[in-house]
Design a protein around this motif. Structure first.
Motif, PDB file in Angstrom:
ATOM      1  N   HIS A  60      -7.821  20.746  -2.331  1.00 51.45           N
ATOM      2  CA  HIS A  60      -8.320  20.414  -3.667  1.00 51.45           C
ATOM      3  C   HIS A  60      -8.336  21.655  -4.545  1.00 51.45           C
ATOM      4  CE1 HIS A  60     -10.386  18.136  -6.704  1.00 51.45           C
ATOM      5  NE2 HIS A  60     -11.249  19.105  -6.832  1.00 51.45           N
ATOM      6  N   GLY A  61      -7.851  21.483  -5.765  1.00 52.14           N
ATOM      7  CA  GLY A  61      -7.855  22.579  -6.723  1.00 52.14           C
ATOM      8  C   GLY A  61      -6.573  23.367  -6.738  1.00 52.14           C
ATOM      9  N   SER A  62      -5.680  23.165  -5.748  1.00 49.96           N
ATOM     10  CA  SER A  62      -4.440  23.929  -5.731  1.00 49.96           C
ATOM     11  C   SER A  62      -3.219  23.062  -5.963  1.00 49.96           C
ATOM     12  CB  SER A  62      -4.293  24.672  -4.394  1.00 49.96           C
ATOM     13  OG  SER A  62      -4.092  23.752  -3.353  1.00 49.96           O
ATOM     14  N   HIS A  63      -3.419  21.782  -6.315  1.00 50.80           N
ATOM     15  CA  HIS A  63      -2.289  20.889  -6.561  1.00 50.80           C
ATOM     16  C   HIS A  63      -1.609  21.325  -7.853  1.00 50.80           C
ATOM     17  CE1 HIS A  63       0.085  17.280  -6.366  1.00 50.80           C
ATOM     18  NE2 HIS A  63      -0.236  17.006  -7.610  1.00 50.80           N
ATOM     19  N   ASP A  64      -0.313  21.576  -7.791  1.00 47.54           N
ATOM     20  CA  ASP A  64       0.405  22.063  -8.954  1.00 47.54           C
ATOM     21  C   ASP A  64       1.177  20.975  -9.692  1.00 47.54           C
ATOM     22  OD1 ASP A  64       2.526  21.553  -7.310  1.00 47.54           O
ATOM     23  OD2 ASP A  64       3.185  23.644  -7.146  1.00 47.54           O
ATOM     24  N   GLY A  65       1.044  19.740  -9.236  1.00 45.24           N
ATOM     25  CA  GLY A  65       1.666  18.638  -9.923  1.00 45.24           C
ATOM     26  C   GLY A  65       3.125  18.422  -9.565  1.00 45.24           C
ATOM     27  N   SER A  66       3.683  19.253  -8.681  1.00 46.84           N
ATOM     28  CA  SER A  66       5.092  19.069  -8.326  1.00 46.84           C
ATOM     29  C   SER A  66       5.249  18.145  -7.144  1.00 46.84           C
ATOM     30  CB  SER A  66       5.725  20.419  -8.016  1.00 46.84           C
ATOM     31  OG  SER A  66       5.081  21.040  -6.938  1.00 46.84           O
ATOM     32  N   GLU A 111       2.763  10.510  -7.011  1.00 43.72           N
ATOM     33  CA  GLU A 111       3.816  11.030  -7.891  1.00 43.72           C
ATOM     34  C   GLU A 111       3.412  11.010  -9.363  1.00 43.72           C
ATOM     35  OE1 GLU A 111       6.785  12.449  -6.959  1.00 43.72           O
ATOM     36  OE2 GLU A 111       5.925  12.332  -4.951  1.00 43.72           O
ATOM     37  N   GLY A 112       2.226  10.428  -9.657  1.00 41.39           N
ATOM     38  CA  GLY A 112       1.754  10.377 -11.042  1.00 41.39           C
ATOM     39  C   GLY A 112       2.386   9.275 -11.868  1.00 41.39           C
ATOM     40  N   ILE A 113       3.085   8.353 -11.219  1.00 42.56           N
ATOM     41  CA  ILE A 113       3.788   7.276 -11.920  1.00 42.56           C
ATOM     42  C   ILE A 113       2.808   6.297 -12.562  1.00 42.56           C
ATOM     43  CG2 ILE A 113       5.310   5.273 -11.566  1.00 42.56           C
ATOM     44  CD1 ILE A 113       6.746   7.023  -9.444  1.00 42.56           C
ATOM     45  N   THR A 114       1.666   6.088 -11.924  1.00 40.64           N
ATOM     46  CA  THR A 114       0.708   5.105 -12.447  1.00 40.64           C
ATOM     47  C   THR A 114      -0.042   5.635 -13.655  1.00 40.64           C
ATOM     48  OG1 THR A 114      -1.004   5.863 -10.923  1.00 40.64           O
ATOM     49  CG2 THR A 114       0.364   4.012 -10.196  1.00 40.64           C
ATOM     50  N   GLY A 115      -0.097   6.965 -13.806  1.00 40.10           N
ATOM     51  CA  GLY A 115      -0.800   7.546 -14.951  1.00 40.10           C
ATOM     52  C   GLY A 115      -2.283   7.202 -14.935  1.00 40.10           C
ATOM     53  N   GLY A 116      -2.896   7.229 -16.097  1.00 40.25           N
ATOM     54  CA  GLY A 116      -4.278   6.816 -16.270  1.00 40.25           C
ATOM     55  C   GLY A 116      -5.290   7.601 -15.454  1.00 40.25           C
ATOM     56  N   PHE A 117      -6.323   6.890 -15.038  1.00 45.46           N
ATOM     57  CA  PHE A 117      -7.484   7.471 -14.360  1.00 45.46           C
ATOM     58  C   PHE A 117      -7.103   8.282 -13.129  1.00 45.46           C
ATOM     59  CE2 PHE A 117     -10.983   7.323 -11.351  1.00 45.46           C
ATOM     60  CZ  PHE A 117     -12.082   7.623 -12.146  1.00 45.46           C
ATOM     61  N   VAL A 118      -6.271   7.709 -12.274  1.00 43.95           N
ATOM     62  CA  VAL A 118      -5.908   8.364 -11.009  1.00 43.95           C
ATOM     63  C   VAL A 118      -5.206   9.692 -11.272  1.00 43.95           C
ATOM     64  CG1 VAL A 118      -4.467   8.164  -8.943  1.00 43.95           C
ATOM     65  CG2 VAL A 118      -5.876   6.240  -9.663  1.00 43.95           C
ATOM     66  N   LEU A 141       0.814  -1.215   0.000  1.00 44.54           N
ATOM     67  CA  LEU A 141       0.000   0.000   0.000  1.00 44.54           C
ATOM     68  C   LEU A 141       0.852   1.271   0.000  1.00 44.54           C
ATOM     69  CD1 LEU A 141      -2.766   1.351   0.046  1.00 44.54           C
ATOM     70  CD2 LEU A 141      -2.752   1.095   2.548  1.00 44.54           C
ATOM     71  N   ALA A 142       1.884   1.322   0.822  1.00 46.68           N
ATOM     72  CA  ALA A 142       2.717   2.528   0.883  1.00 46.68           C
ATOM     73  C   ALA A 142       3.352   2.826  -0.473  1.00 46.68           C
ATOM     74  CB  ALA A 142       3.782   2.382   1.965  1.00 46.68           C
ATOM     75  N   LYS A 143       3.896   1.811  -1.108  1.00 46.40           N
ATOM     76  CA  LYS A 143       4.520   2.008  -2.427  1.00 46.40           C
ATOM     77  C   LYS A 143       3.487   2.457  -3.447  1.00 46.40           C
ATOM     78  CE  LYS A 143       7.181  -0.369  -5.989  1.00 46.40           C
ATOM     79  NZ  LYS A 143       7.818  -1.642  -6.379  1.00 46.40           N
ATOM     80  N   ARG A 144       2.305   1.825  -3.454  1.00 45.81           N
ATOM     81  CA  ARG A 144       1.273   2.190  -4.434  1.00 45.81           C
ATOM     82  C   ARG A 144       0.779   3.610  -4.212  1.00 45.81           C
ATOM     83  NH1 ARG A 144      -1.580  -1.086  -7.664  1.00 45.81           N
ATOM     84  NH2 ARG A 144       0.493  -1.977  -7.784  1.00 45.81           N
ATOM     85  N   LEU A 145       0.596   4.010  -2.956  1.00 46.72           N
ATOM     86  CA  LEU A 145       0.178   5.393  -2.687  1.00 46.72           C
ATOM     87  C   LEU A 145       1.212   6.383  -3.200  1.00 46.72           C
ATOM     88  CD1 LEU A 145      -1.293   5.081   0.907  1.00 46.72           C
ATOM     89  CD2 LEU A 145      -2.558   5.570  -1.198  1.00 46.72           C
ATOM     90  N   TRP A 146       2.478   6.079  -2.942  1.00 50.99           N
ATOM     91  CA  TRP A 146       3.547   6.953  -3.431  1.00 50.99           C
ATOM     92  C   TRP A 146       3.487   7.049  -4.957  1.00 50.99           C
ATOM     93  CZ3 TRP A 146       7.764   6.177  -6.631  1.00 50.99           C
ATOM     94  CH2 TRP A 146       8.667   7.240  -6.683  1.00 50.99           C
ATOM     95  N   GLN A 147       3.304   5.915  -5.636  1.00 51.93           N
ATOM     96  CA  GLN A 147       3.217   5.906  -7.100  1.00 51.93           C
ATOM     97  C   GLN A 147       2.049   6.768  -7.584  1.00 51.93           C
ATOM     98  OE1 GLN A 147       2.899   1.676  -7.661  1.00 51.93           O
ATOM     99  NE2 GLN A 147       5.101   1.443  -8.093  1.00 51.93           N
ATOM    100  N   HIS A 148       0.896   6.608  -6.951  1.00 52.88           N
ATOM    101  CA  HIS A 148      -0.277   7.408  -7.354  1.00 52.88           C
ATOM    102  C   HIS A 148      -0.007   8.890  -7.142  1.00 52.88           C
ATOM    103  CE1 HIS A 148      -2.985   4.221  -8.379  1.00 52.88           C
ATOM    104  NE2 HIS A 148      -3.111   3.735  -7.148  1.00 52.88           N
TER     105      HIS A 148
END
Length: 111
Positions: free
Chosen positions: A105-111, A37-44, A28-35
């Protein structure tokens, strides 16, 4: 008991009562980090579904996968009720697992 490397079904939300994502993982910790960080891409990544609002641990991956399939087939309202039963304020449960709080919500800059 550490939560990593154990079968887990999790639900992410974009915001309280927002877009939901149901997933399964053995870490779970690794998957949350991936989500996050945008590593998983797609829907999330596309819908910024990063808030951990529910997770369930399992003894084996087969049971976790069965539960994931069950939840994915549920009506949206059933999922909302399940989340709100144990997490009525839609708190980001990842913070309790050592993650930094998400930007509002709404202020995430993707960094």
């Amino acid at each position: 008991m550490p939560i990593d490397r154990e079968p887990c079904v999790y639900i992410l939300a974009s915001q309280p009562r927002g877009t939901l994502y149901v997933g399964v993982t053995s870490d779970l910790a690794k998957r949350l980090w991936q989500h996050r960080e945008g590593i998983t891409g797609g829907f999330v990544a596309r819908y910024k579904v990063h808030r951990l609002v529910r997770f369930e641990m399992f003894g084996d991956m087969e049971q976790a996968i069965l539960r994931e399939k069950q939840l994915k087939n549920w009506h949206r309202q059933w999922k909302l009720n399940l989340i709100e039963r144990d997490n009525p304020h839609w708190a980001d449960l990842a913070v309790g697992l050592g993650f930094d709080p998400l930007a509002p919500h709404g202020s995430h800059d993707g960094s």
